[in-house]
Design a protein around this motif. Structure first.
Motif, PDB file in Angstrom:
ATOM      1  N   ASP A 180      -3.370   7.911 -18.116  1.00 27.28           N
ATOM      2  CA  ASP A 180      -3.109   8.258 -19.579  1.00 27.28           C
ATOM      3  C   ASP A 180      -1.249   9.730 -18.543  1.00 27.28           C
ATOM      4  O   ASP A 180      -1.330   8.952 -17.413  1.00 27.28           O
ATOM      5  N   THR A 181      -0.749   9.470 -19.634  1.00 32.66           N
ATOM      6  CA  THR A 181       0.478   9.720 -19.581  1.00 32.66           C
ATOM      7  C   THR A 181       0.973  11.331 -18.724  1.00 32.66           C
ATOM      8  O   THR A 181       1.214  11.764 -17.347  1.00 32.66           O
ATOM      9  N   VAL A 182      -0.034  12.130 -18.451  1.00 34.96           N
ATOM     10  CA  VAL A 182      -0.869  13.292 -18.501  1.00 34.96           C
ATOM     11  C   VAL A 182      -1.282  13.583 -16.198  1.00 34.96           C
ATOM     12  O   VAL A 182      -0.081  13.688 -15.880  1.00 34.96           O
ATOM     13  N   SER A 183      -1.636  12.302 -16.166  1.00 36.58           N
ATOM     14  CA  SER A 183      -2.258  12.021 -14.530  1.00 36.58           C
ATOM     15  C   SER A 183      -0.812  11.441 -13.926  1.00 36.58           C
ATOM     16  O   SER A 183      -0.283  11.526 -13.336  1.00 36.58           O
ATOM     17  N   THR A 184      -0.011  10.552 -14.918  1.00 35.45           N
ATOM     18  CA  THR A 184       1.313  10.264 -13.810  1.00 35.45           C
ATOM     19  C   THR A 184       2.436  11.224 -13.454  1.00 35.45           C
ATOM     20  O   THR A 184       2.097  11.010 -12.700  1.00 35.45           O
ATOM     21  N   TYR A 185       2.106  12.140 -14.550  1.00 36.17           N
ATOM     22  CA  TYR A 185       2.969  12.957 -14.980  1.00 36.17           C
ATOM     23  C   TYR A 185       2.647  13.937 -14.009  1.00 36.17           C
ATOM     24  O   TYR A 185       3.504  14.566 -12.621  1.00 36.17           O
ATOM     25  N   GLU A 186       1.368  14.152 -13.654  1.00 39.04           N
ATOM     26  CA  GLU A 186       0.621  15.300 -12.257  1.00 39.04           C
ATOM     27  C   GLU A 186       1.482  14.581 -10.979  1.00 39.04           C
ATOM     28  O   GLU A 186       1.100  15.230 -10.107  1.00 39.04           O
ATOM     29  N   ILE A 187       0.887  13.240 -10.474  1.00 37.19           N
ATOM     30  CA  ILE A 187       0.790  12.790  -9.568  1.00 37.19           C
ATOM     31  C   ILE A 187       2.017  12.502  -9.376  1.00 37.19           C
ATOM     32  O   ILE A 187       3.100  12.771  -8.194  1.00 37.19           O
ATOM     33  N   LEU A 188       3.690  12.445 -10.040  1.00 32.76           N
ATOM     34  CA  LEU A 188       4.998  12.742 -10.228  1.00 32.76           C
ATOM     35  C   LEU A 188       5.348  13.618  -9.643  1.00 32.76           C
ATOM     36  O   LEU A 188       6.177  14.003  -8.180  1.00 32.76           O
ATOM     37  N   ARG A 189       4.286  14.886 -10.027  1.00 33.99           N
ATOM     38  CA  ARG A 189       4.664  16.211  -9.803  1.00 33.99           C
ATOM     39  C   ARG A 189       4.295  16.299  -8.216  1.00 33.99           C
ATOM     40  O   ARG A 189       5.529  17.314  -7.296  1.00 33.99           O
ATOM     41  N   LEU A 190       3.541  16.607  -8.110  1.00 37.99           N
ATOM     42  CA  LEU A 190       3.151  16.294  -6.690  1.00 37.99           C
ATOM     43  C   LEU A 190       3.707  15.773  -5.926  1.00 37.99           C
ATOM     44  O   LEU A 190       3.859  16.130  -4.816  1.00 37.99           O
ATOM     45  N   THR A 191       4.056  14.323  -5.998  1.00 39.65           N
ATOM     46  CA  THR A 191       4.853  13.269  -5.568  1.00 39.65           C
ATOM     47  C   THR A 191       6.334  14.447  -5.093  1.00 39.65           C
ATOM     48  O   THR A 191       6.571  14.521  -3.843  1.00 39.65           O
ATOM     49  N   ILE A 192       6.858  14.383  -6.047  1.00 39.17           N
ATOM     50  CA  ILE A 192       8.043  15.543  -6.156  1.00 39.17           C
ATOM     51  C   ILE A 192       7.853  16.890  -5.024  1.00 39.17           C
ATOM     52  O   ILE A 192       8.553  17.423  -4.014  1.00 39.17           O
ATOM     53  N   THR A 193       6.591  17.543  -5.771  1.00 39.30           N
ATOM     54  CA  THR A 193       6.205  18.304  -4.301  1.00 39.30           C
ATOM     55  C   THR A 193       6.690  18.821  -3.303  1.00 39.30           C
ATOM     56  O   THR A 193       6.832  18.988  -2.336  1.00 39.30           O
ATOM     57  N   THR A 194       5.868  17.766  -3.056  1.00 44.07           N
ATOM     58  CA  THR A 194       5.492  17.349  -1.210  1.00 44.07           C
ATOM     59  C   THR A 194       6.461  16.632  -0.772  1.00 44.07           C
ATOM     60  O   THR A 194       6.706  17.890   0.462  1.00 44.07           O
ATOM     61  N   VAL A 195       7.462  15.775  -1.378  1.00 43.80           N
ATOM     62  CA  VAL A 195       8.339  15.314  -0.512  1.00 43.80           C
ATOM     63  C   VAL A 195       9.358  16.642  -0.259  1.00 43.80           C
ATOM     64  O   VAL A 195      10.025  16.987   1.291  1.00 43.80           O
ATOM     65  N   LEU A 196       9.547  17.526  -1.138  1.00 40.38           N
ATOM     66  CA  LEU A 196      10.427  19.232  -1.046  1.00 40.38           C
ATOM     67  C   LEU A 196       9.928  19.581   0.074  1.00 40.38           C
ATOM     68  O   LEU A 196      10.606  20.083   0.559  1.00 40.38           O
ATOM     69  N   SER A 226      -5.250  12.105   0.319  1.00 42.22           N
ATOM     70  CA  SER A 226      -6.770  12.848  -0.200  1.00 42.22           C
ATOM     71  C   SER A 226      -6.019  12.717  -1.884  1.00 42.22           C
ATOM     72  O   SER A 226      -6.900  12.228  -2.487  1.00 42.22           O
ATOM     73  N   ARG A 227      -5.527  13.477  -2.611  1.00 38.66           N
ATOM     74  CA  ARG A 227      -5.496  14.393  -3.703  1.00 38.66           C
ATOM     75  C   ARG A 227      -5.155  12.714  -4.595  1.00 38.66           C
ATOM     76  O   ARG A 227      -5.852  12.866  -5.659  1.00 38.66           O
ATOM     77  N   VAL A 228      -4.031  12.364  -4.099  1.00 41.29           N
ATOM     78  CA  VAL A 228      -4.570  10.831  -4.986  1.00 41.29           C
ATOM     79  C   VAL A 228      -5.041  10.121  -4.593  1.00 41.29           C
ATOM     80  O   VAL A 228      -5.528   9.597  -5.970  1.00 41.29           O
ATOM     81  N   PHE A 229      -5.907   9.965  -3.658  1.00 46.00           N
ATOM     82  CA  PHE A 229      -6.761   8.584  -4.075  1.00 46.00           C
ATOM     83  C   PHE A 229      -8.306   9.985  -4.501  1.00 46.00           C
ATOM     84  O   PHE A 229      -8.858   8.838  -4.873  1.00 46.00           O
ATOM     85  N   ASP A 230      -7.910  10.505  -4.916  1.00 43.23           N
ATOM     86  CA  ASP A 230      -9.438  11.653  -5.000  1.00 43.23           C
ATOM     87  C   ASP A 230      -9.589  11.175  -6.295  1.00 43.23           C
ATOM     88  O   ASP A 230     -10.583  11.599  -7.920  1.00 43.23           O
ATOM     89  N   LEU A 231      -8.142  11.018  -7.186  1.00 37.53           N
ATOM     90  CA  LEU A 231      -7.976  10.558  -8.507  1.00 37.53           C
ATOM     91  C   LEU A 231      -7.669   9.592  -8.893  1.00 37.53           C
ATOM     92  O   LEU A 231      -8.746   9.312 -10.233  1.00 37.53           O
ATOM     93  N   ILE A 232      -7.948   7.988  -7.823  1.00 36.77           N
ATOM     94  CA  ILE A 232      -7.775   7.266  -8.332  1.00 36.77           C
ATOM     95  C   ILE A 232      -9.842   7.078  -8.086  1.00 36.77           C
ATOM     96  O   ILE A 232     -10.235   6.069  -9.181  1.00 36.77           O
ATOM     97  N   VAL A 233     -10.174   7.595  -7.352  1.00 40.84           N
ATOM     98  CA  VAL A 233     -11.617   6.814  -7.751  1.00 40.84           C
ATOM     99  C   VAL A 233     -12.723   7.658  -8.162  1.00 40.84           C
ATOM    100  O   VAL A 233     -13.129   7.592  -9.006  1.00 40.84           O
ATOM    101  N   GLY A 234     -12.117   9.152  -8.808  1.00 42.99           N
ATOM    102  CA  GLY A 234     -12.714   9.806  -9.960  1.00 42.99           C
ATOM    103  C   GLY A 234     -12.572   9.267 -11.498  1.00 42.99           C
ATOM    104  O   GLY A 234     -12.691   9.599 -12.364  1.00 42.99           O
ATOM    105  N   GLY A 235     -11.345   8.172 -11.442  1.00 36.81           N
ATOM    106  CA  GLY A 235     -10.807   7.481 -12.934  1.00 36.81           C
ATOM    107  C   GLY A 235      -9.975   8.475 -13.404  1.00 36.81           C
ATOM    108  O   GLY A 235      -9.529   8.233 -14.991  1.00 36.81           O
ATOM    109  N   GLY A 236      -9.049   8.656 -12.723  1.00 32.85           N
ATOM    110  CA  GLY A 236      -8.082   9.364 -13.319  1.00 32.85           C
ATOM    111  C   GLY A 236      -6.866   8.730 -13.357  1.00 32.85           C
ATOM    112  O   GLY A 236      -6.398   9.115 -14.307  1.00 32.85           O
ATOM    113  N   VAL A 237      -7.154   7.712 -12.455  1.00 34.45           N
ATOM    114  CA  VAL A 237      -5.960   6.937 -12.406  1.00 34.45           C
ATOM    115  C   VAL A 237      -6.432   5.798 -13.161  1.00 34.45           C
ATOM    116  O   VAL A 237      -7.109   4.833 -13.014  1.00 34.45           O
TER     117      VAL A 237
END
Length: 89
Positions: A2-18, A78-89
């Motif tokens: 869903d869009t919430v998971s997508t935005y969460e991953i994008l937010r985490l990625t941008i924050t991590t890169v910064l 690790s957080r993204v892989f946990d989201l994938i395993v948990g079915g969030g993605v």
């Protein structure tokens, strides 16, 4: 996915890169400002004076910040892989 998971991953990625690039960027900013002040005070306008110290400082900062950057990127993966395993993605 869903869009919430997508935005969460994008937010985490941008924050991590910064966050991961912040130490190197801060060192480049401080060294660049110091060199600019030195050039303005002494009126030396040599082009190599700007690049060589900044490149050396960036390489040193990169070598010192590498464990921090690796840890930050590892937490993201690790957080993204946990989201994938948990079915969030």
């Amino acid at each position: 996915m869903d869009t919430v998971s997508t935005y969460e991953i994008l937010r985490l990625t941008i924050t991590t890169v910064l966050l991961a690039s912040a130490p190197v960027m801060a060192v480049a900013l401080v060294v660049g400002l110091g060199i600019s002040f030195f050039q303005a005070l002494t009126q030396i306008q040599e082009m190599t004076l700007t690049f060589v110290p900044k490149i050396i400082a960036i390489f040193v900062a990169l070598a010192l910040a590498l464990p921090f950057m690796f840890g930050t990127l590892s937490r993201l993966s690790s957080r993204v892989f946990d989201l994938i395993v948990g079915g969030g993605v």
